[in-house]
Design an enzyme around this catalytic site. Structure first.
Site, short mmCIF file in Angstrom:
data_model
loop_
_atom_site.label_atom_id
_atom_site.label_comp_id
_atom_site.label_asym_id
_atom_site.label_seq_id
_atom_site.Cartn_x
_atom_site.Cartn_y
_atom_site.Cartn_z
N ASP A 20 0.88 -1.16 0.00
CA ASP A 20 0.00 0.00 0.00
C ASP A 20 0.93 1.22 0.00
O ASP A 20 2.10 1.10 0.39
CB ASP A 20 -0.87 -0.05 1.26
CG ASP A 20 -1.66 1.21 1.46
OD1 ASP A 20 -2.32 1.65 0.50
OD2 ASP A 20 -1.63 1.77 2.58
N LEU A 21 0.44 2.37 -0.44
CA LEU A 21 1.32 3.55 -0.51
C LEU A 21 1.20 4.42 0.75
O LEU A 21 2.14 4.56 1.52
CB LEU A 21 1.00 4.37 -1.76
CG LEU A 21 1.81 5.65 -1.94
CD1 LEU A 21 3.26 5.34 -2.28
CD2 LEU A 21 1.20 6.52 -3.04
N ASP A 22 -0.02 4.99 0.93
CA ASP A 22 -0.23 5.96 2.01
C ASP A 22 -0.13 5.28 3.38
O ASP A 22 -0.91 4.37 3.68
CB ASP A 22 -1.61 6.61 1.88
CG ASP A 22 -1.73 7.47 0.62
OD1 ASP A 22 -0.85 8.32 0.42
OD2 ASP A 22 -2.69 7.28 -0.15
N THR A 58 1.81 10.06 4.28
CA THR A 58 0.84 11.02 3.73
C THR A 58 -0.43 11.12 4.56
O THR A 58 -1.25 12.01 4.32
CB THR A 58 0.43 10.62 2.30
OG1 THR A 58 0.24 9.22 2.31
CG2 THR A 58 1.45 11.03 1.29
N LYS A 79 -8.77 5.81 6.49
CA LYS A 79 -7.53 5.22 5.95
C LYS A 79 -7.84 4.09 4.98
O LYS A 79 -8.63 3.19 5.30
CB LYS A 79 -6.65 4.71 7.09
CG LYS A 79 -5.94 5.84 7.82
CD LYS A 79 -4.93 5.32 8.81
CE LYS A 79 -4.26 6.49 9.51
NZ LYS A 79 -3.43 6.04 10.64
N SER A 92 -2.59 0.81 -4.40
CA SER A 92 -3.10 1.95 -3.61
C SER A 92 -4.43 2.44 -4.14
O SER A 92 -4.66 2.46 -5.35
CB SER A 92 -2.09 3.10 -3.67
OG SER A 92 -2.65 4.27 -3.13
N ALA A 93 -5.27 2.90 -3.22
CA ALA A 93 -6.55 3.50 -3.61
C ALA A 93 -6.37 4.90 -4.18
O ALA A 93 -7.28 5.46 -4.77
CB ALA A 93 -7.46 3.57 -2.38
N LYS A 119 -10.94 -0.89 -1.85
CA LYS A 119 -10.67 -1.80 -0.73
C LYS A 119 -11.86 -1.70 0.24
O LYS A 119 -12.37 -0.60 0.40
CB LYS A 119 -9.38 -1.40 0.01
CG LYS A 119 -8.13 -1.47 -0.86
CD LYS A 119 -6.93 -0.87 -0.12
CE LYS A 119 -5.71 -0.79 -1.02
NZ LYS A 119 -4.55 -0.13 -0.42
N GLU A 142 0.14 -3.47 4.60
CA GLU A 142 -1.00 -2.56 4.72
C GLU A 142 -1.07 -1.89 6.09
O GLU A 142 -0.78 -2.52 7.10
CB GLU A 142 -2.30 -3.35 4.55
CG GLU A 142 -2.97 -3.19 3.22
CD GLU A 142 -3.51 -1.80 2.91
OE1 GLU A 142 -3.58 -0.95 3.81
OE2 GLU A 142 -3.86 -1.58 1.75
N ASP A 143 -1.52 -0.63 6.13
CA ASP A 143 -1.71 0.05 7.43
C ASP A 143 -3.19 0.25 7.75
O ASP A 143 -3.51 0.77 8.81
CB ASP A 143 -1.02 1.42 7.45
CG ASP A 143 -1.72 2.42 6.55
OD1 ASP A 143 -2.16 2.03 5.44
OD2 ASP A 143 -1.84 3.60 6.95
C1 BG6 Z 1 -5.69 5.87 0.32
C2 BG6 Z 1 -5.66 6.69 1.58
O1 BG6 Z 1 -4.43 5.32 0.07
O2 BG6 Z 1 -6.07 6.67 -0.80
C3 BG6 Z 1 -7.00 7.36 1.80
O3 BG6 Z 1 -5.36 5.86 2.69
C4 BG6 Z 1 -7.36 8.18 0.56
O4 BG6 Z 1 -6.92 8.20 2.94
C5 BG6 Z 1 -7.36 7.28 -0.68
O5 BG6 Z 1 -8.65 8.78 0.71
C6 BG6 Z 1 -7.69 8.04 -1.96
O6 BG6 Z 1 -6.67 8.95 -2.22
P1 BG6 Z 1 -6.73 10.11 -3.30
O7 BG6 Z 1 -5.31 10.62 -3.31
O8 BG6 Z 1 -7.12 9.48 -4.61
O9 BG6 Z 1 -7.73 11.10 -2.83
MG MG Z 2 -2.66 3.12 3.70
#
Ligand code: BG6
Ligand code: MG
Length: 214
Positions: free
Chosen positions: A9-11, A17, A45, A114-115, A145, A169-170
């Site tokens: 996962d990224l964030d 972030t 998250k 990542s989402a 997710k 994953e966090d």
């Molecule tokens: C996820 C984050 O990785 O991405 C969420 O944990 C975030 O907090 C989601 O809402 C969507 O991100 P973005 O950058 O497309 O708004």
């Molecule tokens: Mg995350």
């Protein structure tokens, strides 16, 4: 298990972030006239942008038209973009780069699942774009997710079976997504929050491949 790929996962896993997402959502909540706490933020998250907005609005007991929701999501994203424009490789979480390099040196491919639709911008800012063998982000998937799509697609592109993939994953929704994809999941953070994970680590500092027992 035999590990043939690792998906990150990224964030909150590769890069710190989560605080920027929180500050941007908090500004929006302030403008809409309600308090949004750090604890509330846990629920956002790993959740997609629009799903996050819906949770935020439910906390503030606010009802908006679809059009207003779209503009609120855009407002939050513009604030978030201002924060991430200031990011550098100093924002990479401790130890994660070393661990990814160990995987690559061992011949294990690495990917991002990542989402976030801002994934390419963030990877550029922190100088990690070329490190990953596959990057699946929020703009490439239809189901957020805990749906497994983001990780299933990554494994498919890498031609690796799900049972040979490990996800880092966090977020609770992310752990569930990994399991729904038939993959093992290592939680990054608190064991109390991530109790569904197969193993939990506090972070990547000093982590070696041999420490992963699944
Ligand atoms: C996820 C984050 O990785 O991405 C969420 O944990 C975030 O907090 C989601 O809402 C969507 O991100 P973005 O950058 O497309 O708004
Ligand atoms: Mg995350």
């Amino acid at each position: 298990m035999i590990i043939k790929a690792c998906l990150f996962d990224l964030d909150g896993v590769v890069v710190d972030t989560a605080r920027f997402h929180y500050l941007a959502w908090k500004s929006l909540a302030d403008r809409l006239g309600f308090d949004f706490t750090d604890k509330d933020n846990e629920r956002l998250k790993g959740v997609s942008r629009m799903d996050s907005l819906n949770i935020l609005l439910s906390i503030g007991k606010i009802h908006l038209s679809e059009q207003d929701k779209t503009s609120c999501a855009e407002e939050k994203n513009q604030l978030y973009l201002q924060y991430i424009q200031q990011m550098t490789n100093k924002d990479i979480l401790p130890g994660v780069m070393e661990f990814i390099l160990e995987l690559k040196n061992t011949g294990i491919p690495v990917g991002i699942g990542s989402a976030s639709k801002n994934t390419p911008t963030i990877l550029e800012r922190i100088g990690m774009t070329s490190l990953f063998d596959v990057v699946v982000d929020g703009s490439m998937i239809t189901h957020a997710k805990p749906h497994p799509e983001v990780f299933s697609l990554g494994a498919e592109i890498l031609h690796v079976n799900p049972e040979n993939c490990v996800v880092f994953e966090d977020a609770i929704a992310g752990v569930q997504a990994a399991h729904n994809a038939g993959m093992k999941c290592i939680g990054v953070g608190s064991p109390a929050t991530l109790r569904e994970a197969d193993m939990v680590i506090p972070g990547f500092q000093d982590l070696k491949l041999k420490d992963i027992v699944l």
